[in-house]
Scaffold this motif. Sequence first.
Motif, PDB file in Angstrom:
ATOM      1  N   TRP A   1      33.986  48.286  47.881  1.00  0.00           N
ATOM      2  CA  TRP A   1      33.456  48.448  46.523  1.00  0.00           C
ATOM      3  C   TRP A   1      32.019  48.934  46.512  1.00  0.00           C
ATOM      4  O   TRP A   1      31.445  49.182  45.457  1.00  0.00           O
ATOM      5  CB  TRP A   1      33.597  47.133  45.744  1.00  0.00           C
ATOM      6  CG  TRP A   1      35.028  46.728  45.610  1.00  0.00           C
ATOM      7  CD1 TRP A   1      35.644  45.693  46.240  1.00  0.00           C
ATOM      8  CD2 TRP A   1      36.044  47.377  44.830  1.00  0.00           C
ATOM      9  NE1 TRP A   1      36.978  45.650  45.899  1.00  0.00           N
ATOM     10  CE2 TRP A   1      37.246  46.668  45.032  1.00  0.00           C
ATOM     11  CE3 TRP A   1      36.051  48.487  43.978  1.00  0.00           C
ATOM     12  CZ2 TRP A   1      38.444  47.030  44.415  1.00  0.00           C
ATOM     13  CZ3 TRP A   1      37.246  48.843  43.359  1.00  0.00           C
ATOM     14  CH2 TRP A   1      38.418  48.121  43.580  1.00  0.00           C
TER      15      TRP A   1
ATOM     16  N   ARG B   1      34.170  35.905  35.392  1.00  0.00           N
ATOM     17  CA  ARG B   1      33.394  36.438  36.529  1.00  0.00           C
ATOM     18  C   ARG B   1      32.137  35.605  36.734  1.00  0.00           C
ATOM     19  O   ARG B   1      31.734  35.330  37.865  1.00  0.00           O
ATOM     20  CB  ARG B   1      33.038  37.908  36.296  1.00  0.00           C
ATOM     21  CG  ARG B   1      34.239  38.819  36.226  1.00  0.00           C
ATOM     22  CD  ARG B   1      33.814  40.256  36.109  1.00  0.00           C
ATOM     23  NE  ARG B   1      33.201  40.689  37.355  1.00  0.00           N
ATOM     24  CZ  ARG B   1      33.850  41.356  38.310  1.00  0.00           C
ATOM     25  NH1 ARG B   1      35.095  41.693  38.156  1.00  0.00           N
ATOM     26  NH2 ARG B   1      33.227  41.687  39.428  1.00  0.00           N
TER      27      ARG B   1
ATOM     28  N   ASP C   1      35.574  41.257  43.096  1.00  0.00           N
ATOM     29  CA  ASP C   1      36.444  42.415  42.819  1.00  0.00           C
ATOM     30  C   ASP C   1      37.569  42.511  43.844  1.00  0.00           C
ATOM     31  O   ASP C   1      38.720  42.788  43.498  1.00  0.00           O
ATOM     32  CB  ASP C   1      35.629  43.715  42.818  1.00  0.00           C
ATOM     33  CG  ASP C   1      34.900  43.905  41.505  1.00  0.00           C
ATOM     34  OD1 ASP C   1      35.382  43.380  40.478  1.00  0.00           O
ATOM     35  OD2 ASP C   1      33.845  44.561  41.483  1.00  0.00           O
ATOM     36  N   GLU C   2      37.208  42.281  45.111  1.00  0.00           N
ATOM     37  CA  GLU C   2      38.232  42.406  46.157  1.00  0.00           C
ATOM     38  C   GLU C   2      39.256  41.264  46.064  1.00  0.00           C
ATOM     39  O   GLU C   2      40.446  41.463  46.306  1.00  0.00           O
ATOM     40  CB  GLU C   2      37.542  42.432  47.531  1.00  0.00           C
ATOM     41  CG  GLU C   2      38.453  42.717  48.709  1.00  0.00           C
ATOM     42  CD  GLU C   2      39.074  44.129  48.721  1.00  0.00           C
ATOM     43  OE1 GLU C   2      38.995  44.841  47.710  1.00  0.00           O
ATOM     44  OE2 GLU C   2      39.667  44.483  49.757  1.00  0.00           O
TER      45      GLU C   2
ATOM     46  N   ARG D   1      36.058  51.339  40.285  1.00  0.00           N
ATOM     47  CA  ARG D   1      35.740  49.921  40.197  1.00  0.00           C
ATOM     48  C   ARG D   1      35.561  49.410  38.771  1.00  0.00           C
ATOM     49  O   ARG D   1      35.616  48.206  38.526  1.00  0.00           O
ATOM     50  CB  ARG D   1      34.437  49.711  40.987  1.00  0.00           C
ATOM     51  CG  ARG D   1      34.072  48.283  41.160  1.00  0.00           C
ATOM     52  CD  ARG D   1      32.782  48.136  41.928  1.00  0.00           C
ATOM     53  NE  ARG D   1      32.490  46.736  42.093  1.00  0.00           N
ATOM     54  CZ  ARG D   1      31.400  46.272  42.644  1.00  0.00           C
ATOM     55  NH1 ARG D   1      30.500  47.103  43.121  1.00  0.00           N
ATOM     56  NH2 ARG D   1      31.206  44.975  42.736  1.00  0.00           N
ATOM     57  N   ASN D   2      35.327  50.335  37.846  1.00  0.00           N
ATOM     58  CA  ASN D   2      35.034  49.920  36.476  1.00  0.00           C
ATOM     59  C   ASN D   2      36.300  49.359  35.808  1.00  0.00           C
ATOM     60  O   ASN D   2      37.105  50.094  35.247  1.00  0.00           O
ATOM     61  CB  ASN D   2      34.493  51.109  35.685  1.00  0.00           C
ATOM     62  CG  ASN D   2      34.024  50.689  34.318  1.00  0.00           C
ATOM     63  OD1 ASN D   2      34.354  49.579  33.847  1.00  0.00           O
ATOM     64  ND2 ASN D   2      33.275  51.538  33.664  1.00  0.00           N
ATOM     65  N   TRP D   3      36.443  48.042  35.850  1.00  0.00           N
ATOM     66  CA  TRP D   3      37.704  47.419  35.423  1.00  0.00           C
ATOM     67  C   TRP D   3      37.962  47.533  33.922  1.00  0.00           C
ATOM     68  O   TRP D   3      39.056  47.263  33.454  1.00  0.00           O
ATOM     69  CB  TRP D   3      37.786  45.952  35.870  1.00  0.00           C
ATOM     70  CG  TRP D   3      36.551  45.149  35.616  1.00  0.00           C
ATOM     71  CD1 TRP D   3      35.544  44.928  36.505  1.00  0.00           C
ATOM     72  CD2 TRP D   3      36.180  44.470  34.418  1.00  0.00           C
ATOM     73  NE1 TRP D   3      34.567  44.164  35.943  1.00  0.00           N
ATOM     74  CE2 TRP D   3      34.927  43.849  34.655  1.00  0.00           C
ATOM     75  CE3 TRP D   3      36.772  44.305  33.161  1.00  0.00           C
ATOM     76  CZ2 TRP D   3      34.258  43.093  33.686  1.00  0.00           C
ATOM     77  CZ3 TRP D   3      36.102  43.569  32.198  1.00  0.00           C
ATOM     78  CH2 TRP D   3      34.872  42.968  32.470  1.00  0.00           C
TER      79      TRP D   3
ATOM     80  N   TYR E   1      42.242  50.147  38.722  1.00  0.00           N
ATOM     81  CA  TYR E   1      41.793  48.776  38.974  1.00  0.00           C
ATOM     82  C   TYR E   1      41.706  48.044  37.635  1.00  0.00           C
ATOM     83  O   TYR E   1      40.768  48.237  36.870  1.00  0.00           O
ATOM     84  CB  TYR E   1      40.423  48.810  39.672  1.00  0.00           C
ATOM     85  CG  TYR E   1      39.914  47.435  40.024  1.00  0.00           C
ATOM     86  CD1 TYR E   1      40.638  46.628  40.901  1.00  0.00           C
ATOM     87  CD2 TYR E   1      38.736  46.940  39.487  1.00  0.00           C
ATOM     88  CE1 TYR E   1      40.187  45.353  41.216  1.00  0.00           C
ATOM     89  CE2 TYR E   1      38.276  45.668  39.802  1.00  0.00           C
ATOM     90  CZ  TYR E   1      39.012  44.882  40.671  1.00  0.00           C
ATOM     91  OH  TYR E   1      38.583  43.619  40.986  1.00  0.00           O
TER      92      TYR E   1
ATOM     93  N   HIS F   1      47.169  48.086  42.652  1.00  0.00           N
ATOM     94  CA  HIS F   1      46.065  47.514  43.440  1.00  0.00           C
ATOM     95  C   HIS F   1      46.355  47.516  44.943  1.00  0.00           C
ATOM     96  O   HIS F   1      45.439  47.448  45.753  1.00  0.00           O
ATOM     97  CB  HIS F   1      45.774  46.079  42.976  1.00  0.00           C
ATOM     98  CG  HIS F   1      45.239  46.006  41.584  1.00  0.00           C
ATOM     99  ND1 HIS F   1      45.163  44.845  40.856  1.00  0.00           N
ATOM    100  CD2 HIS F   1      44.744  46.974  40.766  1.00  0.00           C
ATOM    101  CE1 HIS F   1      44.654  45.095  39.672  1.00  0.00           C
ATOM    102  NE2 HIS F   1      44.399  46.385  39.591  1.00  0.00           N
TER     103      HIS F   1
ATOM    104  N   ARG G   1      41.564  42.234  43.369  1.00  0.00           N
ATOM    105  CA  ARG G   1      42.464  43.333  43.770  1.00  0.00           C
ATOM    106  C   ARG G   1      43.618  42.791  44.618  1.00  0.00           C
ATOM    107  O   ARG G   1      44.782  43.044  44.353  1.00  0.00           O
ATOM    108  CB  ARG G   1      41.693  44.398  44.563  1.00  0.00           C
ATOM    109  CG  ARG G   1      42.533  45.627  44.916  1.00  0.00           C
ATOM    110  CD  ARG G   1      41.828  46.558  45.879  1.00  0.00           C
ATOM    111  NE  ARG G   1      41.655  45.972  47.192  1.00  0.00           N
ATOM    112  CZ  ARG G   1      42.607  45.904  48.135  1.00  0.00           C
ATOM    113  NH1 ARG G   1      43.795  46.403  47.907  1.00  0.00           N
ATOM    114  NH2 ARG G   1      42.353  45.329  49.309  1.00  0.00           N
TER     115      ARG G   1
ATOM    116  N   GLN H   1      29.677  40.046  43.840  1.00  0.00           N
ATOM    117  CA  GLN H   1      30.518  40.787  42.883  1.00  0.00           C
ATOM    118  C   GLN H   1      31.590  41.595  43.612  1.00  0.00           C
ATOM    119  O   GLN H   1      32.719  41.713  43.141  1.00  0.00           O
ATOM    120  CB  GLN H   1      29.659  41.726  42.018  1.00  0.00           C
ATOM    121  CG  GLN H   1      28.734  41.006  41.047  1.00  0.00           C
ATOM    122  CD  GLN H   1      29.502  40.166  40.023  1.00  0.00           C
ATOM    123  OE1 GLN H   1      30.652  40.439  39.689  1.00  0.00           O
ATOM    124  NE2 GLN H   1      28.865  39.110  39.532  1.00  0.00           N
ATOM    125  N   CYS H   2      31.214  42.139  44.792  1.00  0.00           N
ATOM    126  CA  CYS H   2      32.225  42.886  45.576  1.00  0.00           C
ATOM    127  C   CYS H   2      33.323  41.932  46.050  1.00  0.00           C
ATOM    128  O   CYS H   2      34.499  42.292  46.068  1.00  0.00           O
ATOM    129  CB  CYS H   2      31.587  43.542  46.812  1.00  0.00           C
ATOM    130  SG  CYS H   2      30.416  44.824  46.415  1.00  0.00           S
TER     131      CYS H   2
END
Length: 418
Positions: free
Chosen positions: A333, A367, A275-276, A342-344, A350, A316, A279, A271-272
Motif C-alpha cells: 500500500w 478505522r 488496509d492489508e 487504495r482509495n476505498w 478495493y 481483493h 483486503r 494504516q497500511c
Amino acid sequence: KKKSKEATRYRLPPGSRGWPLIGDSFSWYNAVAGSHPPQFVQQQVNRDLVGKNGVITVQGEQQRKLHGIASNMMRLEKLKFHFLDNIQLVMLQTLNKFDNNQVILLQDVCRKLAINLMVNQLLGASSETEIDEMAHFFSDFVDGCLSLPINFPGFAFHTAMKAREKIIRKINKTVEKHGEEESSEGGDGVLGRLLEEESLPDNAVADFIINLLFAGNETTAKTMLFAVYFLTRCPKAMLQLLDEQDSIRSNSSGGDGMLTWQDYKAMSFTQCVIDETLRLGGIAIWLMREAKHDVVYQDYIIPKGCFLVPFLSAVHLDENLYKGASTFNPWRWMEPENQEKRNWRSSPFYCPFGGGARSCPGAELSRLQIAIFLHYFVTTYTWEQLKEDRMSFFPSARLVNGFQIRLTSRHHLDSESL
Ligand code: HEM
C-alpha cells in the motif's frame, strides 16, 4: 422490440437467476465453505431483532435519509471531537486489566472491547459500571444476530430479543430525559447527538441505534483480531508497526498519556496494516443486491429483478490486481501505483466498506478504533501464541481456536531489565 434487439447484442451472465432456492444454497455452501466463505448467515438480517425502521432494513428515500444521518454522525471531523478520547478511555479500561503472563483468547477480548466501545459510543455511557451493565445486553443481542431465529426460552435468539427490549428501554429513558430537560451538548454519544441534531420519530431512534450496533460490532472486533493474527505471522511488519507506535507514544503532546488527532494522523504504516488486513481478511466477503432495472455490463445484460452477489473477496484476492495476493504484505500500500487503488471510497479494486448508496457509514470510526486498539495493545504487551490457529468464515468470520496467547506486560519487562 428494443429489448429483443438488446438481447441479441448482450448475453445473460452465467449462473441461475432469481433469489437463491434451496438448491442454490447448497452450491453457495460448497462455494464458500472453503477458505473465503460467506457473510451469508449475517446477511439474513432478522428484522424482528435489528428493527424494521433502521438504515439497514429500510429502502428508498428513508434509507437515503438515515444513511445521511449515520454518515454525518460518524464523519471524520466528528471523530476528532466526539470519539477519540472516549475510544482511549474504553481501551484503557478494557485492556489494562490483564496480569503479567495471563493467558487470554484474543478473539473474546476483541469481542468484549468492541461491545464496550459500542456501549460507550452509541449510548454515551462512560463509567465502568454503566458500560458493564449495558455491555451484558449488547453481548446477548450480538449472539442472537448469529443464531437461528427460534424465539423460545433457552435459545440465543430469544435471549437476544429480551436484550433488545432492555436496550430499547434504556434508549427510551434517554429520549424521555432529553424531552424533559435540555440535555448537555455532546453527552450521550451518538444517541445524544441524534436527539440534539436530528428529528427522527421516537420509534425510529431505537432502531437506528440498534442497526448501528448490529452492523458495527462484529466487523470491528474481527478486524482487530485479524490484524494481530497477521502481524504475529509477519514479524517484520510487527516490528515496523511497534516502532511506529513506540515513537508516536514517546513524541505525543497529548496530556495524561492520551493520543492526539495528530498522533492518529501520523500512523502511516499502521494504516497500511489495516488496509492489508481488510483486503486479506475483510469480513464483508460479499454483498447482496437486486437489479432495479436492466443493467448493461461489458457484453452482458443483467435483467431487472436479478439477485446479484458482488463478491468483494474475489476482487481483493485477484492475483491480476494484487501480486502475491494471498500473502500479508502491508508494504504494497506504499507503492505509488497502488495509491489510487487504495482509495476505498472510490476504488473498484478495493472496497472493504462496500460502495454506493449503502456504503459503510461507520468506516472512518472503525478505522480509528482499530488503529487505537493496535496502539494500546502493542505498546502495552508482547505475546506468545500458544495454539496454532487459522481463519474461517463459516458460519461467521473467526479464528477457529480463538487465538490463545500469553501476554507479557512490556512495563514488567522494562522493570526487570533495570
Ligand atoms: C472494519 C469494520 C467494518 C467493516 C469491514 C464494514 C463493512 C461494511 C460494508 C461492506 C457495508 C456495506 C453493506 C452492503 O452494501 O450491503 C457496511 C454497511 C454498514 N455499516 Fe459497516 N463496516 C464496519 C464497521 C462499521 C461500524 C463501526 C459501524 C457503525 C457503528 C457500521 C455501520 C454500518 C451500517 C449502518 C451499514 C448499512 C448502511 C446502509 O445499509 O445504508 N459499520 N459496512
